[in-house]
Design an enzyme around this catalytic site. Sequence first.
Site, short mmCIF file in Angstrom:
data_model
loop_
_atom_site.label_atom_id
_atom_site.label_comp_id
_atom_site.label_asym_id
_atom_site.label_seq_id
_atom_site.Cartn_x
_atom_site.Cartn_y
_atom_site.Cartn_z
N SER A 66 8.81 2.86 -6.02
CA SER A 66 7.61 2.06 -6.24
C SER A 66 7.92 0.91 -7.21
CB SER A 66 6.49 2.98 -6.76
OG SER A 66 5.26 2.31 -6.73
N ASP A 94 4.78 4.44 -0.03
CA ASP A 94 5.22 4.71 -1.41
C ASP A 94 6.06 5.98 -1.50
OD1 ASP A 94 5.55 4.95 -4.11
OD2 ASP A 94 3.47 4.62 -4.62
#
EC number: 3.1.1.-
Length: 712
Positions: free
Chosen positions: A308, A453
């Site tokens: 991320s 993610d």
Amino acid sequence: MTSAEKSATRNIYDPSALPDYDTQFIKPDELHQFEKALNAPAAAPLVAINDWRPINQRVRKNRRTKPRRSKDETREGVLYTVLKWPFLFIVFAWITVLGIAYALTRLYIFLYEQCVTWRGKRERLRRELSVQTNYRDWLTAAQALDTHLGNQKWKETDEYAYYDHLTINKVVAQLKQARKAAESEVHNGRSGVSDLPAVEDLCALLEACVKNNFAGVENPRLYSESYSGTKDLVQEYIDEVQACMQLILDSKQIPAEEKYQHFKHLDTNFGRTALCLSGGATFAYYHFGVIRALLDNDVLPEIITGTSGGALVAALVATRTDEELKQLLVPALAYRIRACHEGFTTWVWRWWRTGARFDTVDWARQCSWFCRGSTTFREAYERTGRILNVSCVPSDPHSPTILANYLTSPDCVIWSAVLASAAVPGILNPVVLMTKKRDGTLAPYSFGHKWKDGSLRTDIPIKALNLHFNVNFTIVSQVNPHINLFFFSSRGTVGRPVTHRKGRGWRGGFLGSAIEQYIKLDMNKWLRVLRHLELLPRPLGQDWSEIWLQKFSGTITIWPKSIPSDFYHILSDPSPERLARMLHVGKQSAFPKIQFIKNRLKIENTIMQGLQQSSPGGDRVLLPILSRRLQNRAQEHADAMVERLDHSFPERHSDYKDESHYTEVSDSLSTNSSRPHTPDARRGSIFEEMRRQSAVFFDDPDMYGDEDAIAT
């Protein structure tokens, strides 16, 4: 402040001083190809009815087909339907009560430490420690605090319950004696290991003791009882092992092939070190300070992974050289961070239409500067020698995650992997990974499937790193806000000892630490119960329990200290002033860990140097990052390294008898030992042995499995 200092201060806030500040690395055609891949229809799997029937063609099927079940078989049943929501409500209510109790407990511990622990001179020394801006000044302040707290006496005593000091004592003595004999043989000019019995014995000794966490010397507890350094015996062992390996490496009499096999064996047993950067939205900018502290002290590992927001930082590090990073990791970098530049009305309207706050193509344009355009994982490795890893999760919940690197996806474009790793549902829609073809154009990767993610499942991909690169020592920079709230080390952490009762106590007293641990483990338990009974709802098709129940720590875990305003700015670009504070806090959080990392890399870099210089073929050229680090280490730490033996070396006394690779050490050498040590008296009875065994503690952070929950 002198004129030179004022000029330097102006430069770190001047965006024009950044390398490639105005360079637009990505081409418009590449963005167009990416946008086209995003808008392409979803790839449908090609499924044949059987081996002989064709696909994508009309076929006559048997009319008798079994009806498809419309319900999940695991969630059927009357009791499940009746009890699900009441049980879920009760558990959530209890977790809320536990959360309030946990907050009150942490408040009690904070007040206890402020009123009981940090007073007088120790508080003044602690404040001096927190204002230092470079590691050398920080180390001086840390040593002063250790002296005041009496931690130096702890270092001088060999015995400690969290490592085997008797074995380390014996190994150090044997290594010194073997190195002395090996140097004598090497200086006589004979060649071949078969003609050098002392060198052969030294190699056997090294192969027996150069292992990951040998006898507990890499137990973090050994670095958690003082602000600077570890036991003198542990430091002596590490220096001696490095000196012995350097002797083997520099010897001209040992054939290159035999050297290569020796260092390959050591590399397999010792393993590699990796830096893992967690996600955490704009909290990830604390990673810049951590990177800067490691870079300035030449302890930045070659293997870097990011997830991320941490993937963006890792991409910047992996695509830039050390010199470029030192110019980039300054407050002026904030002028290049423009991911959240749009206004409120713009992103609200986009979220209403598309379900995502940010535009994927715009983020690709912004992210490409940090990745030097459409650089691939292989190209980044060839340019800097660093191994970049990015965690990505497929949008299909049943597919496995991927750790993209130069081995698993060498031609994958880095910025597409960074975007995919940051695609949190509701923030950024799932992203198509892009690959670079031979002609330099971009095309969808993995049949155009979309990814999101990586921190939703694997924030810290320890297992994958071990599988691909033999990583067994991880340095984790953890900034996830929902995890930092629950970080608490009751017995201290690396470079941050408990000052209560001279390091022998508990933070907040035993009662405070016990209550904190109980509440945290109870919340962990109930979250696991909900997940295993499949009671948790899955909004946006995602199992959100993973953001709490996966493992978030490593061998060394760095926790930059956040402030309340960080939560307000969690999805906004930092100003130069705010980034300057985050750089300082990140460096401060990394300073206590540097000595531990230095000791680990001292052995690892020597092994890598041996592999590079003795490897067959044309692979003997050192990577730029490794050769530069070795030169800096030789210049800066020459006074701390063990020198070659030209005369009789004072040895430590050992009662260890000849077993396996070890030989007896002469008693005459022990009388001149330069360091006080614990006598190695042989245990005289079974009661003494039982007493010794009962005094040994095993610090196992993985006692609850690989998917440990809220950080401990």
